[in-house]
Design a protein around this motif. Sequence first.
Motif, short mmCIF file in Angstrom:
data_model
loop_
_atom_site.label_atom_id
_atom_site.label_comp_id
_atom_site.label_asym_id
_atom_site.label_seq_id
_atom_site.Cartn_x
_atom_site.Cartn_y
_atom_site.Cartn_z
N LYS A 48 -0.40 -10.21 -6.60
CA LYS A 48 0.91 -9.60 -6.29
C LYS A 48 0.74 -8.20 -5.71
O LYS A 48 1.50 -7.78 -4.84
CB LYS A 48 1.77 -9.53 -7.56
CG LYS A 48 2.47 -10.84 -7.88
CD LYS A 48 3.47 -10.63 -9.00
CE LYS A 48 3.66 -11.92 -9.77
NZ LYS A 48 4.11 -11.68 -11.16
N LYS A 49 -0.28 -7.48 -6.23
CA LYS A 49 -0.51 -6.12 -5.71
C LYS A 49 -0.88 -6.13 -4.23
O LYS A 49 -0.56 -5.20 -3.50
CB LYS A 49 -1.63 -5.43 -6.51
CG LYS A 49 -1.19 -4.99 -7.89
CD LYS A 49 -2.30 -4.17 -8.53
CE LYS A 49 -2.07 -4.09 -10.04
NZ LYS A 49 -3.30 -3.78 -10.77
N TYR A 51 0.23 -8.28 -1.95
CA TYR A 51 1.48 -8.46 -1.18
C TYR A 51 2.26 -7.15 -1.12
O TYR A 51 2.80 -6.78 -0.09
CB TYR A 51 2.34 -9.56 -1.82
CG TYR A 51 1.77 -10.94 -1.62
CD1 TYR A 51 1.94 -11.60 -0.41
CD2 TYR A 51 1.06 -11.60 -2.62
CE1 TYR A 51 1.43 -12.87 -0.19
CE2 TYR A 51 0.54 -12.88 -2.43
CZ TYR A 51 0.72 -13.50 -1.21
OH TYR A 51 0.21 -14.75 -1.00
N GLU A 52 2.28 -6.45 -2.26
CA GLU A 52 3.00 -5.18 -2.31
C GLU A 52 2.36 -4.15 -1.37
O GLU A 52 3.06 -3.48 -0.62
CB GLU A 52 2.90 -4.61 -3.72
CG GLU A 52 4.22 -4.52 -4.45
CD GLU A 52 3.95 -4.28 -5.93
OE1 GLU A 52 3.42 -3.20 -6.26
OE2 GLU A 52 4.23 -5.21 -6.72
N SER A 58 5.87 -13.00 0.29
CA SER A 58 5.06 -13.63 -0.74
C SER A 58 4.81 -15.12 -0.49
O SER A 58 4.08 -15.76 -1.22
CB SER A 58 5.71 -13.45 -2.11
OG SER A 58 6.96 -14.08 -2.10
N ARG A 163 -1.75 3.15 -0.59
CA ARG A 163 -1.29 1.82 -0.98
C ARG A 163 -2.33 1.04 -1.79
O ARG A 163 -2.00 0.00 -2.34
CB ARG A 163 -0.95 1.01 0.28
CG ARG A 163 0.24 1.59 1.02
CD ARG A 163 0.40 0.93 2.38
NE ARG A 163 1.66 1.31 2.99
CZ ARG A 163 2.73 0.50 3.06
NH1 ARG A 163 2.68 -0.72 2.62
NH2 ARG A 163 3.84 0.93 3.61
#
Length: 339
Positions: A48-49, A51-52, A58, A163
């Motif tokens: 998930k990180k 994609y963030e 997603s 990021r």
Amino acid sequence: IDTDKDKEFLDEQLHKVANLLKAGKTVVFPTETVYGLGANALDPEAAKKIYEAKGRPSDNPLIVHISKKEDVDFLAGNISQDSKLLMEDFWPGPLTLILDKSDSVPIETTGGLMTVAIRMPSNPIARKLIDLAGVPIAAPSANISGRPSITSSKYLVEELCERVDAIIISEDSEIGLESTVVDMTASTPVILRPGKIGKTEIEKILNKEIELDPSLKDENAAPKSPGMKYKHYSPNATVIVVTGSLDEMKQKINQKLSLDKNIGDKVKVVCLEDRVSLYDGYGISWGKSSQEAAKNLFKILRLMDEQNIEVVYFEALNSDEISEAVMNRLIKAAGNMIL
Ligand code: TXA
Ligand code: MG
């Protein structure tokens, strides 16, 4: 890396970064194709990180990178004889295979799909890092979603330092285009994304014909690879791909240049080295061959933004299969603007 001391330092740093990966953090690392933005492929939170960090939708699945061929057995099932032949011949290297996923791979990594994309990179730093991390590493190209992929460390820090948890600065990517993606889940393999390893080369190894995803030939067909449907590779400059014979391209571009004169140094023409002189100070080279052009494509797209170029004409390439892979990226960067 010249001395034993350098080697020791690199080892130390790689251990540190591998520990970050083990702890579920994100790391940018070099591969032979483009830089990747990686995290533990088996950890849904780590996926998930990614994609963030990229700002990526997603439902767009990630490629899982391994350091040893055997690791594929843990990640995928129903591996066909054809798949084995391709792994034998092209791994480590710029080839990604889509296979049925095993239960070990979380759907967060595969964007909800029951298949998984797997690749074994040839870049030694990438392989060492995966090895030290002790887990497969999910990694899309290391760029903000929609921007050109990054092949030169110069652009990594400004785009990604806020990021991700670590960035490995290394040499320019050797190939410069992302891996060829081949769907191996049906009896006839299908190329979903063209790359350095071309259709003919794969057919030679498999001793049979394979297919190209229809969307690679017809822009109205829906692509099977989720990532191919999104806006891609777009720099701020307007990119225009110019097609035709060598003479036709020269004529079309010079005609445009005579009209665009009012924006002076805001226009560039990207072409092979031996054609630069045809464009009256506007020409810049992306290499002597299609291979070199592939290596420099993403770097040039980013350079155009750095120089605040407003319009850039690219002479189309059509001499070989790698030209097709370059054109696939370029036409997306141009938002289908073809002259
Ligand atoms: O060379 C590369 O492949 C680089 C380096 C870092 O290894 N990675 C890369 O990842 O280009 P990315 O995420 O930018 O592109 C992955 C492509 C996307 O088009 C995605 O939709 C497709 O592979 N893909 C991944 N898993 C898939 C699956 N299960 N089925 C179909 N397509 C898949
Ligand atoms: Mg990408």
